[in-house]
Design a protein around this motif. Sequence first.
Motif, PDB file in Angstrom:
ATOM      1  N   VAL A  97      -0.873  -3.686  13.000  1.00 19.60           N
ATOM      2  CA  VAL A  97      -1.189  -5.066  13.683  1.00 19.60           C
ATOM      3  C   VAL A  97      -0.097  -5.350  14.752  1.00 19.60           C
ATOM      4  CG1 VAL A  97      -0.961  -7.477  13.140  1.00 19.60           C
ATOM      5  CG2 VAL A  97      -1.739  -6.095  11.476  1.00 19.60           C
ATOM      6  N   THR A  98      -0.461  -5.810  15.902  1.00 15.61           N
ATOM      7  CA  THR A  98       0.382  -6.033  17.002  1.00 15.61           C
ATOM      8  C   THR A  98       0.258  -7.407  17.274  1.00 15.61           C
ATOM      9  OG1 THR A  98       0.235  -3.806  17.719  1.00 15.61           O
ATOM     10  CG2 THR A  98       1.144  -5.339  19.335  1.00 15.61           C
ATOM     11  N   LEU A  99       1.318  -8.248  17.599  1.00 19.62           N
ATOM     12  CA  LEU A  99       1.245  -9.468  17.899  1.00 19.62           C
ATOM     13  C   LEU A  99       2.237  -9.636  19.116  1.00 19.62           C
ATOM     14  CD1 LEU A  99       0.307 -12.673  17.692  1.00 19.62           C
ATOM     15  CD2 LEU A  99       2.117 -12.799  15.908  1.00 19.62           C
ATOM     16  N   TYR A 134      -5.268  -6.000  15.617  1.00 20.99           N
ATOM     17  CA  TYR A 134      -5.352  -5.411  14.417  1.00 20.99           C
ATOM     18  C   TYR A 134      -6.266  -4.318  14.306  1.00 20.99           C
ATOM     19  CZ  TYR A 134      -8.799  -8.937  13.164  1.00 20.99           C
ATOM     20  OH  TYR A 134      -9.994  -9.785  13.087  1.00 20.99           O
ATOM     21  N   VAL A 135      -5.793  -3.213  13.439  1.00 16.44           N
ATOM     22  CA  VAL A 135      -6.795  -2.167  13.099  1.00 16.44           C
ATOM     23  C   VAL A 135      -7.020  -1.947  11.681  1.00 16.44           C
ATOM     24  CG1 VAL A 135      -7.051   0.213  13.315  1.00 16.44           C
ATOM     25  CG2 VAL A 135      -6.078  -0.849  15.106  1.00 16.44           C
ATOM     26  N   VAL A 136      -8.117  -1.950  10.946  1.00 11.73           N
ATOM     27  CA  VAL A 136      -8.513  -2.043   9.787  1.00 11.73           C
ATOM     28  C   VAL A 136      -9.245  -0.709   9.460  1.00 11.73           C
ATOM     29  CG1 VAL A 136      -8.275  -4.439   9.313  1.00 11.73           C
ATOM     30  CG2 VAL A 136     -10.638  -3.221   9.910  1.00 11.73           C
ATOM     31  N   LYS A 137      -9.200   0.052   8.126  1.00  8.07           N
ATOM     32  CA  LYS A 137      -9.924   1.131   7.672  1.00  8.07           C
ATOM     33  C   LYS A 137     -10.930   0.654   6.509  1.00  8.07           C
ATOM     34  CE  LYS A 137      -7.810   5.094   7.562  1.00  8.07           C
ATOM     35  NZ  LYS A 137      -6.643   5.981   6.963  1.00  8.07           N
ATOM     36  N   ASP A 138     -11.955   1.221   6.750  1.00  6.94           N
ATOM     37  CA  ASP A 138     -12.804   0.893   5.440  1.00  6.94           C
ATOM     38  C   ASP A 138     -12.914   2.273   4.365  1.00  6.94           C
ATOM     39  OD1 ASP A 138     -14.280   3.446   6.379  1.00  6.94           O
ATOM     40  OD2 ASP A 138     -16.102   2.013   7.154  1.00  6.94           O
ATOM     41  N   GLY A 139     -13.657   2.159   3.354  1.00  7.67           N
ATOM     42  CA  GLY A 139     -13.569   3.025   2.281  1.00  7.67           C
ATOM     43  C   GLY A 139     -13.873   4.408   2.586  1.00  7.67           C
ATOM     44  N   ALA A 140     -14.685   4.586   3.829  1.00  7.71           N
ATOM     45  CA  ALA A 140     -14.976   5.974   4.224  1.00  7.71           C
ATOM     46  C   ALA A 140     -13.987   6.569   5.267  1.00  7.71           C
ATOM     47  CB  ALA A 140     -16.485   6.153   4.858  1.00  7.71           C
ATOM     48  N   GLY A 141     -12.838   5.781   5.585  1.00  2.98           N
ATOM     49  CA  GLY A 141     -11.709   6.160   6.481  1.00  2.98           C
ATOM     50  C   GLY A 141     -11.995   6.071   7.962  1.00  2.98           C
ATOM     51  N   ARG A 142     -13.113   5.215   8.134  1.00  2.00           N
ATOM     52  CA  ARG A 142     -13.314   4.721   9.488  1.00  2.00           C
ATOM     53  C   ARG A 142     -12.723   3.723   9.808  1.00  2.00           C
ATOM     54  NH1 ARG A 142     -19.838   4.296   8.881  1.00  2.00           N
ATOM     55  NH2 ARG A 142     -19.093   3.081   7.049  1.00  2.00           N
ATOM     56  N   GLU A 143     -11.894   3.434  11.192  1.00  2.00           N
ATOM     57  CA  GLU A 143     -11.081   2.630  11.681  1.00  2.00           C
ATOM     58  C   GLU A 143     -11.957   1.702  12.674  1.00  2.00           C
ATOM     59  OE1 GLU A 143      -7.711   4.124  13.189  1.00  2.00           O
ATOM     60  OE2 GLU A 143      -6.569   4.767  11.277  1.00  2.00           O
TER      61      GLU A 143
END
Length: 412
Positions: A97-99, A134-143
């Motif tokens: 996360v970058t603010l 913000y960068v999030v990752k799902d259960g398959a590893g995709r960002e």
Amino acid sequence: MEPEAQPRRPRTAKKILIVAVVCLLAAVGGVFAAVAPGLAGAVLESEAGSAVRTSPGLAAPVVAPVKSDAAPANGAKQVNPAAPVSLKVSNGTIERVTLTSTSGETVEGSIDAAGTGWTAAGPLKFNTDYSYTYVVKDGAGRETSTTQSFSTVSSSHEADAAIYPLDGMKVGVGQPLQIIFSEPVLNRDAVEKAIKITSSAGQVGAFHWHSDKMVRYRAEGFWVANSTISMDMQLFGVDLGNGQIANFNKKVNIAIGDKKVAVADAAAHTFTLSINDQPVKTLPVSMGDKRFPSARGYGVLMEKKRYDHFRASSIGLKPDDPAYYGDVDVEYTIRLTLSGAYIHQALESAYPFIGNTNVSHGCIGFAPDGAAWVFDNMGTGDVVHIVNTEGDFAAHDDGFGDWNIPWSEYDN
């Protein structure tokens, strides 16, 4: 004669299988052509070729999309700088996360142990635009990266305050604590709850609002001599009302000196000072005359000056008034009220009346040696109790007249 019948050659299993497959494909193709003619003859890629999918089906397992909840909301305006900045996700984890503000300042934060929550570590600034990525990752590893923006409370809604006494000051037992806000306060309860005041002597006091901008605090009785008072004001982000937000936290420590209380008697023409409840000095004085009687009740000493300059015009007197005294230089002045009541060395023309007649414009006048003694032995926060005068009480906010308010009225 009919030709002799030739024996039939048996079909092999392979040929039979090919024919069956051809027939099956023809049948399937016919169905697709009937349902969606545009797909006839197209080469179709099986869903089974993809390892994951985000929609239900039989060809591959489903990976739920990441859900995120960021605060403040994207595009939010007039955000309170004290409001928490946070990110919560489900069906995935937070990678980073970058603010940052538009000026490039970064606000630090931390991701929780589960990787599903992020919180900013510190408050924001007023009148500032922020970018929140913000960068999030799902259960398959995709960002997935998302950028939002918001802005904080503008300068027009930023409230400050002046505090007295100042940090580190030493004052007398009668000094109330005072806060004057730059903007009107509607949410008084919120302000009072954000201020913690403690006394080393264990005294408990009360707030009293003299106006929508000024609040004071005192105990039921004078502060205990030689105690200390601490004010911890956690007001940053407190909503004062009408969208005005306080912009400061501040801690103030105040030392209380000896108990110094003087009684100025307009009938006896005397000024008697007691220190820690022991009388130490009685001096002759001249106080306010019948036209300008000294205000009765308790007064708290304010600023003092070795030399000062008084103007008759400052109290509304004009040259044609018999009481007009023009502009005069005065020595050993200690202010009692904002409107102009002082302790000071009397003018030379008043010397014959000291100790026997009241001839002042409401002040307490001393002979030179008496004025110098009081100046050296009394100061800010010490108390003068004026008795036996025909004058009324001064306005409670005309100086520190808080001790003239009954406790039952003060503490409400």
